[in-house]
Write a protein that holds these residues in place. Structure first.
Motif, mmCIF file in Angstrom:
data_model
loop_
_atom_site.group_PDB
_atom_site.id
_atom_site.type_symbol
_atom_site.label_atom_id
_atom_site.label_comp_id
_atom_site.label_asym_id
_atom_site.label_seq_id
_atom_site.Cartn_x
_atom_site.Cartn_y
_atom_site.Cartn_z
ATOM 1 N N ASP A 142 -34.263 30.838 26.919
ATOM 2 C CA ASP A 142 -32.857 30.277 26.543
ATOM 3 C C ASP A 142 -32.606 29.026 25.902
ATOM 4 O O ASP A 142 -31.653 28.770 25.061
ATOM 5 C CB ASP A 142 -32.268 30.320 28.070
ATOM 6 C CG ASP A 142 -30.763 30.430 28.160
ATOM 7 O OD1 ASP A 142 -30.345 31.310 27.458
ATOM 8 O OD2 ASP A 142 -30.220 29.722 28.919
ATOM 9 N N GLY A 199 -35.376 27.492 23.614
ATOM 10 C CA GLY A 199 -36.320 27.146 22.427
ATOM 11 C C GLY A 199 -36.998 25.764 22.334
ATOM 12 O O GLY A 199 -37.224 25.132 21.598
ATOM 13 N N ARG A 212 -39.749 29.992 20.685
ATOM 14 C CA ARG A 212 -39.175 28.925 19.874
ATOM 15 C C ARG A 212 -38.627 29.485 18.647
ATOM 16 O O ARG A 212 -37.462 29.322 18.243
ATOM 17 C CB ARG A 212 -40.014 27.720 19.713
ATOM 18 C CG ARG A 212 -39.408 26.472 19.239
ATOM 19 C CD ARG A 212 -40.273 25.410 19.261
ATOM 20 N NE ARG A 212 -39.866 24.227 18.642
ATOM 21 C CZ ARG A 212 -38.996 23.317 19.044
ATOM 22 N NH1 ARG A 212 -38.586 23.207 20.417
ATOM 23 N NH2 ARG A 212 -38.845 22.262 18.193
ATOM 24 N N PHE A 255 -35.927 31.944 19.457
ATOM 25 C CA PHE A 255 -34.626 31.166 19.858
ATOM 26 C C PHE A 255 -33.735 30.844 18.328
ATOM 27 O O PHE A 255 -32.550 30.998 18.199
ATOM 28 C CB PHE A 255 -34.892 29.932 20.442
ATOM 29 C CG PHE A 255 -33.883 29.198 20.703
ATOM 30 C CD1 PHE A 255 -32.776 29.528 21.809
ATOM 31 C CD2 PHE A 255 -33.365 27.874 19.972
ATOM 32 C CE1 PHE A 255 -31.866 28.671 21.937
ATOM 33 C CE2 PHE A 255 -32.327 27.080 19.970
ATOM 34 C CZ PHE A 255 -31.398 27.356 21.208
ATOM 35 N N TYR A 261 -30.353 31.935 16.934
ATOM 36 C CA TYR A 261 -29.211 30.944 16.857
ATOM 37 C C TYR A 261 -28.821 31.101 15.553
ATOM 38 O O TYR A 261 -27.302 31.303 15.365
ATOM 39 C CB TYR A 261 -29.864 29.677 17.024
ATOM 40 C CG TYR A 261 -28.913 28.443 16.746
ATOM 41 C CD1 TYR A 261 -28.125 27.994 17.619
ATOM 42 C CD2 TYR A 261 -28.913 27.616 15.536
ATOM 43 C CE1 TYR A 261 -27.087 26.841 17.468
ATOM 44 C CE2 TYR A 261 -27.894 26.816 15.087
ATOM 45 C CZ TYR A 261 -27.061 26.045 16.049
ATOM 46 O OH TYR A 261 -26.130 25.395 15.836
#
Length: 197
Positions: free
Chosen positions: A38, A40, A146, A149, A153
């Motif tokens: 959620d 990163g 990471r 994420f 994004y």
């Protein structure tokens, strides 16, 4: 990380025949997976989190970075639910002593003995979860979380500057690499559609 792979890892965190102590660790592992997915956050950031870094009311985490810089990360509803559940499970297992300590500098994610998790303990945890989930052949680590994420994004329309701030990068090189990966994903998707159409 594909959603189905993430779901398998989360399910693997909770053994079917779990004893009470194993249930506490399972709750911690699920919460940890959700925080990585959620937010990163880097391994060092996650390992440094304290219980007092979590604002239960707003669902935000205070993250300390290099040079003592602080930033806030908002947890999604599901993630926050798992984190609060893990804290409650831990407090229930340890009794009132844990309730008193849970407002201080105790680690948010700790070992059975109450010590903060380390990079090595996270690597061992991920290896165990991959084995339980039956996905040993897939390279899954906190660093992959990471990267995932960052790509999610960008796919959601986030801009590179925002990503740089979220992941606390001092330079733009890592963000440019994520942008190249994202562009490649888009290219591959368009090519696949062209071949199918």
């Amino acid at each position: 990380i594909q959603p189905e792979t993430f779901d398998r890892l989360v399910q693997a965190a909770f053994p079917q025949d779990a004893a009470p102590r194993a249930k506490k660790l399972a709750a911690r592992d699920r919460a940890l997976l959700w925080v990585l997915f959620d937010t990163g956050l880097s391994v060092s950031n996650v390992c440094a989190l304290c219980v007092s870094d979590l604002d239960r009311k707003t669902g935000t985490l205070r993250v300390r970075g290099k040079g003592g810089k602080e930033r806030q990360r908002v947890l999604g509803t599901t993630c926050l639910g798992y984190v609060l559940g893990a804290l409650d499970q831990s407090c229930a297992m340890q009794g009132t002593r844990a309730m008193r300590k849970s407002t201080g500098s105790d680690p948010l994610f700790c070992t059975e003995r109450g010590r903060p998790l380390t990079k090595n303990s996270l690597a061992l945890l991920f290896r165990r979860l991959r084995t339980r989930a039956g996905i040993d052949e897939v390279s899954i680590s906190p660093k992959i979380f990471r990267h995932s994420f960052a790509l999610r994004y960008l796919q959601a329309g986030g801009n590179p500057q925002g990503l740089q701030e979220l992941l606390a990068y001092e330079g733009t090189a890592p963000v440019r690499q994520y942008q190249r990966w994202y562009d490649q994903v888009l290219h591959d998707q368009m090519q696949k559609r062209t071949e199918e159409g």
